[in-house]
Structures are given as C-alpha cells and as structure tokens.
Design a protein around this motif. Structure first.
Motif, PDB file in Angstrom:
ATOM      1  N   SER A 199       7.212  19.221   1.214  1.00 19.22           N
ATOM      2  CA  SER A 199       7.697  18.006   0.809  1.00 19.22           C
ATOM      3  C   SER A 199       6.679  16.722   1.032  1.00 19.22           C
ATOM      4  N   CYS A 200       6.773  15.853   0.149  1.00 12.69           N
ATOM      5  CA  CYS A 200       5.812  14.647   0.126  1.00 12.69           C
ATOM      6  C   CYS A 200       6.741  13.453   0.095  1.00 12.69           C
ATOM      7  N   LEU A 201       6.766  12.805   1.106  1.00 20.29           N
ATOM      8  CA  LEU A 201       7.491  11.369   1.382  1.00 20.29           C
ATOM      9  C   LEU A 201       6.690  10.257   1.072  1.00 20.29           C
ATOM     10  N   VAL A 202       7.206   9.616  -0.025  1.00 21.55           N
ATOM     11  CA  VAL A 202       6.277   8.484  -0.637  1.00 21.55           C
ATOM     12  C   VAL A 202       7.015   7.036  -0.097  1.00 21.55           C
ATOM     13  N   SER A 203       6.442   5.972   0.339  1.00 19.23           N
ATOM     14  CA  SER A 203       6.896   4.937   0.870  1.00 19.23           C
ATOM     15  C   SER A 203       6.018   3.992   0.252  1.00 19.23           C
ATOM     16  N   GLY A 204       6.361   2.440   0.288  1.00 15.61           N
ATOM     17  CA  GLY A 204       5.493   1.309   0.122  1.00 15.61           C
ATOM     18  C   GLY A 204       5.259   1.277  -1.510  1.00 15.61           C
ATOM     19  N   GLN A 259       0.699  -1.162   0.030  1.00 17.72           N
ATOM     20  CA  GLN A 259       0.076   0.133  -0.016  1.00 17.72           C
ATOM     21  C   GLN A 259       0.875   1.354   0.028  1.00 17.72           C
ATOM     22  N   LEU A 260       0.696   2.138  -0.984  1.00 16.42           N
ATOM     23  CA  LEU A 260       1.383   3.323  -1.106  1.00 16.42           C
ATOM     24  C   LEU A 260       0.894   4.254   0.042  1.00 16.42           C
ATOM     25  N   GLN A 261       1.996   4.950   0.710  1.00 16.88           N
ATOM     26  CA  GLN A 261       1.634   5.821   1.825  1.00 16.88           C
ATOM     27  C   GLN A 261       2.443   7.442   1.461  1.00 16.88           C
ATOM     28  N   TYR A 318      -2.808  21.631   2.416  1.00 19.88           N
ATOM     29  CA  TYR A 318      -2.199  21.021   1.026  1.00 19.88           C
ATOM     30  C   TYR A 318      -1.913  19.658   1.436  1.00 19.88           C
ATOM     31  N   PHE A 319      -2.421  18.967   0.359  1.00 17.73           N
ATOM     32  CA  PHE A 319      -2.354  17.445   0.150  1.00 17.73           C
ATOM     33  C   PHE A 319      -1.637  17.106  -1.025  1.00 17.73           C
ATOM     34  N   CYS A 320      -0.772  15.793  -0.749  1.00 19.08           N
ATOM     35  CA  CYS A 320      -0.073  15.188  -2.198  1.00 19.08           C
ATOM     36  C   CYS A 320      -0.532  14.054  -2.348  1.00 19.08           C
ATOM     37  N   ALA A 321      -0.789  13.649  -3.537  1.00 23.08           N
ATOM     38  CA  ALA A 321      -1.600  12.316  -4.054  1.00 23.08           C
ATOM     39  C   ALA A 321      -0.804  11.661  -5.042  1.00 23.08           C
ATOM     40  N   ALA A 322      -0.920  10.369  -5.166  1.00 26.28           N
ATOM     41  CA  ALA A 322      -0.477   9.612  -6.140  1.00 26.28           C
ATOM     42  C   ALA A 322      -1.418   8.880  -7.140  1.00 26.28           C
ATOM     43  N   GLY A 323      -0.993   9.101  -8.335  1.00 26.63           N
ATOM     44  CA  GLY A 323      -1.934   8.311  -9.439  1.00 26.63           C
ATOM     45  C   GLY A 323      -1.169   7.853 -10.476  1.00 26.63           C
ATOM     46  N   VAL A 324      -1.896   7.708 -11.650  1.00 28.98           N
ATOM     47  CA  VAL A 324      -1.096   7.267 -12.907  1.00 28.98           C
ATOM     48  C   VAL A 324      -0.832   8.104 -13.967  1.00 28.98           C
ATOM     49  N   THR A 325      -1.342   9.408 -13.737  1.00 28.52           N
ATOM     50  CA  THR A 325      -1.122  10.416 -14.756  1.00 28.52           C
ATOM     51  C   THR A 325      -1.149  11.728 -13.889  1.00 28.52           C
ATOM     52  N   THR A 326      -0.398  12.851 -14.885  1.00 21.70           N
ATOM     53  CA  THR A 326      -0.240  13.883 -14.233  1.00 21.70           C
ATOM     54  C   THR A 326      -1.546  14.903 -14.405  1.00 21.70           C
ATOM     55  N   THR A 327      -2.146  14.559 -13.447  1.00 20.68           N
ATOM     56  CA  THR A 327      -3.585  15.306 -13.852  1.00 20.68           C
ATOM     57  C   THR A 327      -3.786  16.114 -12.585  1.00 20.68           C
ATOM     58  N   LEU A 328      -4.815  17.193 -12.631  1.00 19.73           N
ATOM     59  CA  LEU A 328      -4.917  18.317 -11.658  1.00 19.73           C
ATOM     60  C   LEU A 328      -6.403  17.923 -10.848  1.00 19.73           C
ATOM     61  N   TYR A 329      -6.883  16.771 -11.575  1.00 21.27           N
ATOM     62  CA  TYR A 329      -8.169  16.345 -11.168  1.00 21.27           C
ATOM     63  C   TYR A 329      -8.226  15.519  -9.805  1.00 21.27           C
ATOM     64  N   PRO A 330      -8.428  15.670  -8.555  1.00 19.18           N
ATOM     65  CA  PRO A 330      -8.565  14.955  -7.596  1.00 19.18           C
ATOM     66  C   PRO A 330      -8.948  13.627  -7.655  1.00 19.18           C
ATOM     67  N   LEU A 331     -10.251  13.590  -8.246  1.00 17.75           N
ATOM     68  CA  LEU A 331     -10.836  12.026  -8.314  1.00 17.75           C
ATOM     69  C   LEU A 331      -9.903  11.079  -9.208  1.00 17.75           C
ATOM     70  N   TRP A 332      -8.988  11.421 -10.022  1.00 19.02           N
ATOM     71  CA  TRP A 332      -8.338  10.882 -10.502  1.00 19.02           C
ATOM     72  C   TRP A 332      -6.875  10.113  -9.783  1.00 19.02           C
ATOM     73  N   MET A 333      -6.782  10.422  -8.530  1.00 17.65           N
ATOM     74  CA  MET A 333      -5.640  10.075  -7.815  1.00 17.65           C
ATOM     75  C   MET A 333      -6.118   9.096  -6.925  1.00 17.65           C
ATOM     76  N   ASP A 334      -5.191   8.250  -6.543  1.00 13.05           N
ATOM     77  CA  ASP A 334      -5.490   6.778  -5.955  1.00 13.05           C
ATOM     78  C   ASP A 334      -5.099   6.944  -4.564  1.00 13.05           C
TER      79      ASP A 334
END
Length: 120
Positions: A21-26, A1-3, A92-108
């Motif tokens: 800064s956004c630290l990504v793990s998992g 699970q990505l964190q 401010y939130f960071c989020a991860a997804g499969v594309t460089t989108t600015l649409y929150p619903l597309w982030m996983d």
C-alpha cells in the motif's frame, strides 16, 4: 510537498501473495499518476505498474500477476502481488508523477520503499 509512504512488505514463500500500500499525503491523489517500482541489487530501478484516473499500465514481467488499484477516499494506491517468484525480491517504491509511465526518471516524488523477500 507530496509525501508517499509504502507499507506491506515482508517475507513470503514462492507462489504466495502480498499486498503493498502507498499512502499519499500533501496533495490530491486525483491530480497524480502513481507508480510502483522495484529496485534489486545490481539492476536499474524497474517500473512495474502505474495508475491514474484514466488508465493503468503494467510491465510485461508482472502482467497477470500484479494488480494496481487506487482509493481516492483513503488516498492510497495498492499493489496486489500474486504468484510471487524469487526474482520478485527487492525494495518496492511508490512514486508520483503526471503520467502513467514506467520510467523512473519521469516521476517527481518518491517514497522510501518497503522490502519484499520471496524465499522458501
């Protein structure tokens, strides 16, 4: 699970700068696009910038003031924010997804957010 964990928020005067800064793990950072989003009371979550291994994307409201960067060795994605305005105040939130989108619903995957307050 990505964190994802955000850091770097705080209080800054108008015209000042902050670096988030956004630290990504998992997972492997190179496999994802990472975006920064902002939530303010009474408004929908707004996409600010996103970055992948191939490209970057900025909202018009922050273009020329904010710069996104990624460090694969450290598994971090930073958002350098300059010339801050009171209307930049928000969580401010960071989020991860499969594309460089600015649409929150597309982030996983989402972090829990960090508060930025721009005030004198």
């Amino acid at each position: 699970q990505l964190q994802l964990v955000e850091s770097g928020g705080g209080l800054v005067q108008p015209g000042g700068s902050l670096r988030l800064s956004c630290l990504v793990s998992g997972g492997t950072l190179d496999d994802y696009a990472i975006g920064w989003f902002r939530q303010t009371p009474g408004k929908e979550r707004e996409g600010l910038s996103s970055i992948s291994s191939r490209n970057t994307n900025y909202a018009e409201s922050v273009k020329g003031r904010f710069t996104i960067s990624r460090n694969n060795a450290k598994n971090t994605v930073d958002l350098q924010m300059n010339s801050l305005k009171p209307e930049d105040t928000g969580v401010y939130f960071c989020a991860a997804g499969v594309t460089t989108t600015l649409y929150p619903l597309w982030m996983d995957y989402w972090g829990k957010g960090t508060l930025v307050t721009v005030s004198s």
